[in-house]
Design a protein around this motif. Sequence first.
Motif, PDB file in Angstrom:
ATOM      1  N   THR A  26     -15.062 -58.542  11.223  1.00 45.58           N
ATOM      2  CA  THR A  26     -15.784 -58.265  10.343  1.00 45.58           C
ATOM      3  C   THR A  26     -15.821 -56.986   9.461  1.00 45.58           C
ATOM      4  OG1 THR A  26     -18.644 -58.478   9.526  1.00 45.58           O
ATOM      5  CG2 THR A  26     -17.760 -57.235  11.652  1.00 45.58           C
ATOM      6  N   GLY A  27     -16.168 -57.031   8.028  1.00 48.91           N
ATOM      7  CA  GLY A  27     -15.955 -55.608   7.503  1.00 48.91           C
ATOM      8  C   GLY A  27     -16.505 -55.815   5.897  1.00 48.91           C
ATOM      9  N   GLY A  28     -16.395 -54.698   5.528  1.00 48.93           N
ATOM     10  CA  GLY A  28     -16.533 -54.969   3.866  1.00 48.93           C
ATOM     11  C   GLY A  28     -16.260 -53.515   3.271  1.00 48.93           C
ATOM     12  N   ILE A  29     -15.803 -53.387   2.246  1.00 46.65           N
ATOM     13  CA  ILE A  29     -15.436 -52.243   1.632  1.00 46.65           C
ATOM     14  C   ILE A  29     -15.596 -52.367  -0.020  1.00 46.65           C
ATOM     15  CG2 ILE A  29     -12.945 -52.935   1.066  1.00 46.65           C
ATOM     16  CD1 ILE A  29     -12.223 -50.082   1.573  1.00 46.65           C
ATOM     17  N   LEU A  30     -16.412 -51.285  -0.666  1.00 49.16           N
ATOM     18  CA  LEU A  30     -17.009 -51.388  -1.960  1.00 49.16           C
ATOM     19  C   LEU A  30     -16.623 -50.195  -2.630  1.00 49.16           C
ATOM     20  CD1 LEU A  30     -18.616 -53.225  -3.828  1.00 49.16           C
ATOM     21  CD2 LEU A  30     -20.681 -52.424  -2.976  1.00 49.16           C
ATOM     22  N   ASN A  31     -16.146 -50.247  -3.895  1.00 45.22           N
ATOM     23  CA  ASN A  31     -16.330 -49.162  -4.645  1.00 45.22           C
ATOM     24  C   ASN A  31     -16.809 -49.157  -6.018  1.00 45.22           C
ATOM     25  OD1 ASN A  31     -15.038 -46.911  -6.477  1.00 45.22           O
ATOM     26  ND2 ASN A  31     -13.435 -46.823  -4.793  1.00 45.22           N
ATOM     27  N   VAL A  32     -17.894 -48.339  -6.382  1.00 45.00           N
ATOM     28  CA  VAL A  32     -18.647 -48.545  -7.602  1.00 45.00           C
ATOM     29  C   VAL A  32     -18.289 -47.214  -8.285  1.00 45.00           C
ATOM     30  CG1 VAL A  32     -20.995 -48.628  -8.427  1.00 45.00           C
ATOM     31  CG2 VAL A  32     -20.563 -49.510  -6.418  1.00 45.00           C
ATOM     32  N   PHE A  33     -17.653 -47.567  -9.767  1.00 48.14           N
ATOM     33  CA  PHE A  33     -17.323 -46.458 -10.469  1.00 48.14           C
ATOM     34  C   PHE A  33     -18.041 -46.479 -11.852  1.00 48.14           C
ATOM     35  CE2 PHE A  33     -14.579 -49.618 -11.417  1.00 48.14           C
ATOM     36  CZ  PHE A  33     -14.225 -49.679 -12.870  1.00 48.14           C
ATOM     37  N   ARG A  34     -18.251 -45.417 -12.267  1.00 44.65           N
ATOM     38  CA  ARG A  34     -19.065 -45.238 -13.820  1.00 44.65           C
ATOM     39  C   ARG A  34     -18.503 -44.011 -14.367  1.00 44.65           C
ATOM     40  NH1 ARG A  34     -23.432 -47.118 -16.258  1.00 44.65           N
ATOM     41  NH2 ARG A  34     -24.413 -45.924 -18.070  1.00 44.65           N
ATOM     42  N   ASP A  35     -17.753 -44.191 -15.471  1.00 38.92           N
ATOM     43  CA  ASP A  35     -17.068 -43.196 -16.258  1.00 38.92           C
ATOM     44  C   ASP A  35     -15.950 -42.388 -15.374  1.00 38.92           C
ATOM     45  OD1 ASP A  35     -18.152 -43.796 -18.719  1.00 38.92           O
ATOM     46  OD2 ASP A  35     -19.941 -42.801 -18.348  1.00 38.92           O
ATOM     47  N   THR A  36     -16.555 -41.169 -14.826  1.00 39.48           N
ATOM     48  CA  THR A  36     -15.803 -40.312 -14.135  1.00 39.48           C
ATOM     49  C   THR A  36     -16.357 -39.939 -12.649  1.00 39.48           C
ATOM     50  OG1 THR A  36     -16.848 -38.207 -14.809  1.00 39.48           O
ATOM     51  CG2 THR A  36     -15.184 -38.943 -16.126  1.00 39.48           C
ATOM     52  N   SER A  37     -17.348 -40.857 -12.097  1.00 38.64           N
ATOM     53  CA  SER A  37     -17.627 -40.803 -10.808  1.00 38.64           C
ATOM     54  C   SER A  37     -17.385 -42.174 -10.105  1.00 38.64           C
ATOM     55  CB  SER A  37     -19.009 -40.604 -10.931  1.00 38.64           C
ATOM     56  OG  SER A  37     -19.564 -39.174 -11.531  1.00 38.64           O
ATOM     57  N   GLN A  38     -16.994 -41.953  -8.753  1.00 43.18           N
ATOM     58  CA  GLN A  38     -16.728 -43.192  -7.925  1.00 43.18           C
ATOM     59  C   GLN A  38     -17.280 -43.016  -6.510  1.00 43.18           C
ATOM     60  OE1 GLN A  38     -13.499 -41.317  -8.654  1.00 43.18           O
ATOM     61  NE2 GLN A  38     -13.885 -42.158 -10.713  1.00 43.18           N
ATOM     62  N   VAL A  39     -18.002 -44.133  -6.005  1.00 49.83           N
ATOM     63  CA  VAL A  39     -18.499 -43.907  -4.684  1.00 49.83           C
ATOM     64  C   VAL A  39     -18.105 -45.106  -3.895  1.00 49.83           C
ATOM     65  CG1 VAL A  39     -20.647 -44.185  -3.184  1.00 49.83           C
ATOM     66  CG2 VAL A  39     -20.739 -42.899  -5.363  1.00 49.83           C
ATOM     67  N   SER A  40     -17.585 -44.717  -2.783  1.00 49.62           N
ATOM     68  CA  SER A  40     -16.872 -45.905  -1.650  1.00 49.62           C
ATOM     69  C   SER A  40     -17.689 -45.802  -0.329  1.00 49.62           C
ATOM     70  CB  SER A  40     -15.403 -45.312  -1.612  1.00 49.62           C
ATOM     71  OG  SER A  40     -14.813 -45.259  -2.658  1.00 49.62           O
ATOM     72  N   VAL A  41     -17.935 -47.030  -0.140  1.00 51.84           N
ATOM     73  CA  VAL A  41     -18.429 -47.300   1.043  1.00 51.84           C
ATOM     74  C   VAL A  41     -17.440 -48.248   1.981  1.00 51.84           C
ATOM     75  CG1 VAL A  41     -20.795 -46.828   0.731  1.00 51.84           C
ATOM     76  CG2 VAL A  41     -20.155 -48.950   0.471  1.00 51.84           C
ATOM     77  N   LEU A  42     -17.592 -48.212   3.417  1.00 55.79           N
ATOM     78  CA  LEU A  42     -16.884 -49.344   4.124  1.00 55.79           C
ATOM     79  C   LEU A  42     -17.448 -49.268   5.477  1.00 55.79           C
ATOM     80  CD1 LEU A  42     -14.754 -48.108   6.426  1.00 55.79           C
ATOM     81  CD2 LEU A  42     -13.464 -47.213   4.311  1.00 55.79           C
ATOM     82  N   GLY A  43     -17.411 -50.420   6.191  1.00 48.56           N
ATOM     83  CA  GLY A  43     -17.514 -50.727   7.321  1.00 48.56           C
ATOM     84  C   GLY A  43     -16.707 -51.593   8.031  1.00 48.56           C
ATOM     85  N   TYR A  44     -16.473 -51.941   9.497  1.00 48.99           N
ATOM     86  CA  TYR A  44     -15.671 -52.913   9.855  1.00 48.99           C
ATOM     87  C   TYR A  44     -15.727 -52.730  11.341  1.00 48.99           C
ATOM     88  CZ  TYR A  44     -12.649 -48.884  11.333  1.00 48.99           C
ATOM     89  OH  TYR A  44     -12.174 -47.748  11.990  1.00 48.99           O
ATOM     90  N   GLY A  45     -15.489 -53.942  12.029  1.00 50.92           N
ATOM     91  CA  GLY A  45     -15.185 -54.205  13.439  1.00 50.92           C
ATOM     92  C   GLY A  45     -14.772 -55.259  13.792  1.00 50.92           C
ATOM     93  N   ASN A  46     -13.550 -55.224  14.921  1.00 52.50           N
ATOM     94  CA  ASN A  46     -12.988 -56.504  15.307  1.00 52.50           C
ATOM     95  C   ASN A  46     -12.300 -56.385  16.673  1.00 52.50           C
ATOM     96  OD1 ASN A  46      -9.926 -55.855  15.314  1.00 52.50           O
ATOM     97  ND2 ASN A  46     -10.479 -55.061  13.449  1.00 52.50           N
ATOM     98  N   ASN A  47     -12.261 -57.286  17.645  1.00 55.81           N
ATOM     99  CA  ASN A  47     -11.450 -57.251  18.697  1.00 55.81           C
ATOM    100  C   ASN A  47     -10.277 -58.005  18.726  1.00 55.81           C
ATOM    101  OD1 ASN A  47     -12.437 -59.626  18.848  1.00 55.81           O
ATOM    102  ND2 ASN A  47     -13.710 -59.450  20.647  1.00 55.81           N
TER     103      ASN A  47
END
Length: 925
Positions: free
Chosen positions: A257-278
């Motif tokens: 399971t996991g997710g990765i997301l990037n939000v950008f606006r003009d000159t700013s970017q915010v990235s978040v992520l999380g994951y897990g697996n076996n």
Amino acid sequence: MKKITLSLFFLLLSCVVFAQKNGVITGSLVDSTNHKVTLNYATVSVFKAGDTVLITYKLSDDKGVFVINGLQTGIKYKLVINAWQYHILRKEVMLEASSPKIDLGQLILSEKANNLQEIVIKAERPPIIVRKDTIEFNAESFKTLPSAVVEDLLKKLPGVSLDDDGNIKVNGKSVSKILVDGKEFFGGDQQIATKNLPANIIDKVQVMDDQEAKRANPDLVAADVPQVINLKLKRAIKQGMFGKLYGGGGSAELFETGGILNVFRDTSQVSVLGYGNNVNKPGFSMADIQRIGGFARGGSSSMMISSSGGFSLDNISFGGLGSGVQTSAGAGANFNTVTKKGIKINAKYFYGQTSDLITRETNEDQKLGQGSLITRNSSKQENKNYIHTISGRIDFKIDSLTSLFITPSVSLGTSRGDGLDLKNSYRGSDTKINDAENNSISDGSNTDYSVSATLNRSFKKRGRSFNSNLNINKKDNGNDNFNTSVVNFYDDGTSRNIDQLRGNEVRNFGMSLSANYSEPISKELSLSFVARSNYLDNENALATFYKNPLNQSFDIAVPSLSETVRQSGIKNNLASSLRWRITKDLDINPGMVFNTISLRNRFIKYENFNQNYAFFAPQLSVRYKILSMQYTPSFSEPNVNSIQPVANNTDPLFIQEGNTSLQPEKSHSVYLSMFKYDLKQSMNYNFSINGSLRDNSTVMSRKVSAEGVQTSRPVNVNGIWSFSMFGNLSKDYKNEKTQINVGLGFSTGYRKSLVIVNDIKSNTYNFSFTPRANIRFNLNDKFEFSQRYSITSNKSMYDDPFYTDLRTISQTSSSELVVRFPKGVVWESNYNIQFNNQKVAGFNNRLQMWNAGVYFLFLKNDRLQLKFSVNDILNSNVGRTVYISENSIRDMQTNNLGRYGLMTLTYNIQNFGGKVGGKERFFGF
């Protein structure tokens, strides 16, 4: 071998398909006023008469000649010829079966009277326009899948190549920047654009020289000038969001399971992520972590990549890096912005954890005179690791010529290990001489603080530059190892028991300051100076305690197994070189290197000593056309851990000692390389030779007792030299629907070293040779097939008859098939074979790994993907490594997950995910 035969079949099949299209049109392009002036790199586009669908295209060569083959006969074609600053020429040609080859002779184009762009019928837009300093590709002429990203588009462009890491070359030249509508996108991160922007929003791809690189280094030859790619969009992008969410489960309680997301606006970017697996694989690809996750924007200080595809950045494992069966999880965030004053600020935090279960069977055959020592080892190890990292980066452009970079970071980690090791040693194949059971529990922690600052300064005078770097680093690592072992010796019927705590504290502090200055003397001459100074203060504190039988505590100190080593001092490096451009094709760069080392080594029980050394040597580099040669000397002191005099006895049958008498190593290396890209043939040639000679090199001297106990100790030896060669040739065949890449290569090495066992010294000569071949076939993105094959031969020979010559031969085959049919369904399969000539009882010398899966695609642009996959269909359930080390052959087999099924659902946000299936797929096996 079946897969190899299959690949050759498809290659022959493709040749037959192309052979059915035997029509050829040739001609040459000349200026209307002077027929001796040829029109080079003009675009010749081919359409069916009365149709607007592009059939194929070619560029005229450096003599104005073009050759268009692979055309069908019995069809009338329309040629549309575009040359920069010339009027468009249109010509219709009929190819008959009776005369499939037509030579049009000289085709005359008239020069435009002014610089106004000629009106081009939209349906006839040429796929390529070559201007004076720019190559421009019309994106609509190169068809891609609806879910394709810019990277997929670039792979279809002639002369453009991408390696497995996403690095781009155009006509053999590296791409230094990718701009979007002439501006940096995501702080200049190349692969954010290539791996995330949809291909269908690109209007044109423009390629030009990197003018900043040419200004910074005016001596760059044309072949070394980096390229800049500018993506002209159909519509501007000011803000947006992209990423992926996925989740899945399978047999034996497996999950991911996991997710990765990037939000950008003009000159700013915010990235978040999380994951897990076996399921023994990374939660994301390295490209996603570097780009969407923000590591490339913030910078990473360390990187590790395994052959299975797992990786770690800044000591954070993102999964799939360890051996055996691994469970991994992590989360983090990254923030990036550019202020109004142009200051780039990046901050990131990441947390990662891994849990490994490793079972391993090792068989070692060590040749000792007429006999051998055979060791069979069964081990089980469970490891848990946790790490937090916080870091930042500030890029400040002080003025147009000066920039400053500051990068602080903090890393905090803990680890725990629990292991069981069972060993049996034999004299020959059947006489047992010992066995051992070793249990260990370890607890460790580490902290790492660092800050670096870099100042770069260019000057108005062309070629003059200055840069300086300050780096400060402090590391504290501690480990407590609780070790219990029982060893039985069968020759005399004795036993030895150990029940101890071995505590080891390692503290390192370092500070370095470096400066580099370049000054042009004339057009032909320039001078550069480099100065670097390092201060270090390192400590290795070792304390060993036996368990007290009265209170069951580890409080009985063992002085013979305890010692503290502290090493401090200064290292200096001074170098100067002269660059002499004799001709445009020949550069010679002689120089000198002067190193000094002044170290103090302090002990508690052992005698203190100082190390003061000086090293002076010439250096040289030469470039002639596509050839380059470098001679580089170096000088390095032994690691503080190597001079720790206290033995490591945690493995009772293999004891490791230190050596306080180790001297610094002196090395002399020569490197010769050649690289060429043949634009006309779409072919890469790459060849290199590397040789080195080392004195005071460190090798391990071992003593093997009659009971099978081995004790190793590092010692200095002279005359260690090595020689290696690498060669590669690759060729691309591209048209509007088909892409074929064929590669041939080899690597070989020869090393002369010294082996010392029981005080018997012998020169050892190790030779290795690995030829390899690969082919990749892509038919209109509907059918993809790739095949890789290599064979490796390793041989070790010895002067002294006490040692027996050793040899191993291994073969590796890797096959991959992707089929995108019917619409909305993608089938993929990969099959790997590893074969080794070593036949050891209980060890399989032929391993096969077969994985397969099917995707079902839903929603617009295939945003929703449902995948069913089966891993290790043949249930090999093991990984194998065979290698030669000194006078031994080691054969290791390690557990893996074995056969399992998995169902995974993925949702692509904004569908910036690339095409489904193949090497670039989001979820690899």
